[in-house]
Design an enzyme around this catalytic site. Structure first.
Site, PDB file in Angstrom:
ATOM      1  N   SER A   1      -9.647  -1.015   7.111  1.00 49.72           N
ATOM      2  CA  SER A   1      -9.069  -0.838   5.773  1.00 49.72           C
ATOM      3  C   SER A   1      -8.295  -2.022   5.214  1.00 49.72           C
ATOM      4  CB  SER A   1      -8.171   0.402   5.757  1.00 49.72           C
ATOM      5  OG  SER A   1      -8.945   1.564   5.927  1.00 49.72           O
TER       6      SER A   1
ATOM      7  N   LYS B   1       0.868  -1.183   0.000  1.00 58.59           N
ATOM      8  CA  LYS B   1       0.000   0.000   0.000  1.00 58.59           C
ATOM      9  C   LYS B   1       0.903   1.231   0.000  1.00 58.59           C
ATOM     10  CE  LYS B   1      -3.881   1.886   2.712  1.00 58.59           C
ATOM     11  NZ  LYS B   1      -4.746   1.619   3.892  1.00 58.59           N
TER      12      LYS B   1
ATOM     13  N   SER C   1      -9.490   1.320   3.097  1.00 59.74           N
ATOM     14  CA  SER C   1      -8.740   2.154   2.175  1.00 59.74           C
ATOM     15  C   SER C   1      -7.703   1.410   1.345  1.00 59.74           C
ATOM     16  CB  SER C   1      -8.025   3.260   2.964  1.00 59.74           C
ATOM     17  OG  SER C   1      -7.130   2.705   3.911  1.00 59.74           O
TER      18      SER C   1
END
Lengths: 483, 59
Positions: free
Chosen positions: A181, A80, A157
């Protein structure tokens, strides 16, 4: 060669060590898939093409030389794009950091590289991790690969992390989880995602959304793969004072245990009761499957959970604006409109409200501990809804219109407040072919039991082995009949 | 607590150094009101003897 892109990490490490797959061929296979598919999927913000191939060549040489190999030797992973990577830009999914090139790796990145992992690239995300839909106005919206025709959210996310693993663009990925997330995109994309206990894995070098709520963890196809990634990530780090000095167990060894006699608490009120009927039935079926495997399942209830939304709002809003204060005063126009508005809400949370929320959080944590004094794990749906089309703001749940954003985080954020370890994993599909997820909650620092239950369930089911329709090669023609 | 209004939001934001426009404040108002109502509901919890989860510690 593309078939290798779908193999679990546990199998890849064996094949690499046995010289049946070359790390160079493996990295190239993923790079080819990224080149072919990511124009639409938008999983990657930065692809580390040359660096990954160079690392793969070094990994290949080590195998040929018979050197000692780390547990992740030659395994290509994605990060990420909020994990600092030395020499590679780290954007946080934002315009503000679009040119930031860190001069050191985040601790967990350094540890995974030390274990032999190869970084394929940096993955798309909701800007600064502030949104459960996983959308991004700066780098484009990731496409959930479980619907090849309708652009659906991947969940956030950590949306790019989920899409990359689900579509076979990398073997595993790291996400982060301030309110769900890791688990939300895992649920919406049919993956296994682990939010370890708060303090189990270092947050040093990871961009924060809310310091006291953020957790870092792996997103993979199987629980065994999550265990393999967690091993090197876990443990005390002097750069993160919230990490625990407790020893790190052998998570791989823990997977081999039985679950016969294990006590499983099924969270019905608030959790199962919030979910649509298809999701509820899938989790109830999963509970039955665990019973068939020898676990004892009983329904339990959590009273304080109705206050999780208020407590989480006050804590996340205040901490997020504190982190972003300087940029919000000097570069507010560079934020996406949704994230800028969410950050602004933090201005209206007083210090006493913040501390009240942190006191409520203690009660929530105490209640989860009390439930887990009588149960080994708790299970619940991960989300009450499945992936919605991009742009849809409401979803129908049993005839009720519900806000998509609020629904997505409703069942995950209680355990960001409590800090307990949670593994999300697939437990079914809708008739439209969209994944359904459940979450398994364990005692603090008992990731081993959580992973053992998840792995036992995956040994008995095949939900985690299914592949999304997007990016699938045409089925090979049947063999010609013998003449 | 005094009733929340767009004017009080604007004044609070200004005290913190943010010069947000009226239309921006108007857009935030409903969401702020809803969110702070959730926070007010925490008063129903028995928090009297509970210390906050975030504390300074000399380790």
């Amino acid at each position: 060669m593309s078939e290798v892109a779908w193999k679990p990490i546990v199998e890849l490490t064996r094949l690499i060590a046995a010289k049946e797959i070359s790390p160079v061929e493996l990295v190239q296979a993923y790079l080819d898939r990224i080149e072919a598919l990511d124009g639409k999927l938008r999983a990657f913000i930065t692809v580390c093409h040359d660096e990954a191939l160079a690392a793969a060549k070094a990994a290949e040489a080590a195998v040929i030389d018979g050197q000692s190999l780390g547990p992740l030797h030659g395994v290509p992973i994605g990060l990420k794009d909020l994990y600092a990577t030395k020499g590679t830009r780290t954007t946080g999914g934002s315009k503000i950091l679009s040119d930031w090139i860190p001069d050191e790796d985040a601790t967990v990145v350094a540890r995974l590289k030390g274990a032999g992992a190869i970084v394929l690239g940096k993955l798309n995300m909701h800007e600064f991790a502030y949104g459960p839909e996983g959308l991004n106005v700066h780098f484009g919206n990731s496409w959930n690969p479980w619907d090849a025709h309708t652009h659906r959210i991947a969940g956030g996310s950590s949306s790019g992390s989920a899409v990359a693993v689900a579509a076979g663009l990398c073997a595993g990925a790291l996400g982060s989880d301030p309110g769900g997330s890791i688990r939300i995109p895992s649920a919406l994309c049919g993956l296994t995602g682990l939010k370890p206990t708060y303090g189990r894995a270092s947050r040093a070098g990871v961009l924060a959304l809310a310091w006291s709520m953020d957790h870092v963890g792996p997103m993979t196809r199987t629980a065994a793969d999550a265990a393999l990634l967690l091993g090197p990530m876990a443990g005390y780090d002097p750069r993160d004072p919230t990490t625990s000095m407790l020893p790190v167990p052998d998570y791989q060894a823990a997977l081999r245990g039985e679950i016969r006699g294990l006590r499983v608490g099924l969270l019905r009120a608030f959790f199962l009761d919030s979910a649509g009927v298809v999701l509820r039935q899938a989790v109830e079926q999963a509970a039955k499957r665990l019973e068939e495997l020898g676990a004892r399942v009983e329904e339990v209830a959590m009273q304080t959970v109705t206050h999780a939304a208020g407590a989480a709002f006050a804590i996340v809003a205040a901490e997020a604006l504190a982190y972003h204060e300087e940029w919000m005063k000097t570069r507010a126009d560079d934020y996406g409109p949704d994230v800028r508005d969410r950050l602004r809400l933090g201005a209206f949370v007083s210090a006493t409200q913040y501390l009240k929320a942190q006191r409520a959080r203690q009660l929530i944590r105490n209640e989860v501990d009390r439930l887990l004094a009588h149960q080994d794990v708790l299970i619940a749906p991960t989300t009450p809804i499945v992936a919605t089309p991009v742009g849809q703001t409401e979803a129908l749940v049993e005839g009720d219109r519900q806000d998509v954003r609020s629904s997505l985080i409703r069942l995950t954020r209680p355990f960001n407040l409590s800090g307990h370890p949670v593994c999300a994993l697939p437990c079914g599909f809708t008739v439209a072919g969209l994944p359904i997820g459940m979450q398994i909650v364990g005692r603090p620092f008992d990731e081993a039991t959580v992973l053992r239950v998840a792995e036992a369930y995956q040994r008995a089911t095949d939900w985690h082995t299914r592949r999304p329709p997007f990016g699938q090669e045409a089925a090979p023609p049947p063999p010609a009949p013998a003449t | 607590m005094a009733a929340l209004t767009p004017k009080t939001l604007k004044r609070t934001a200004a005290l913190l150094g943010y010069g947000w426009l009226d239309e921006e404040i108007d857009r935030l108002f409903a969401l702020t009101e809803r969110s702070l109502e959730l926070v007010e509901k925490l008063d129903a919890l028995p928090l009297h003897d509970v210390e906050p989860a975030v504390q300074y510690r000399m380790l």
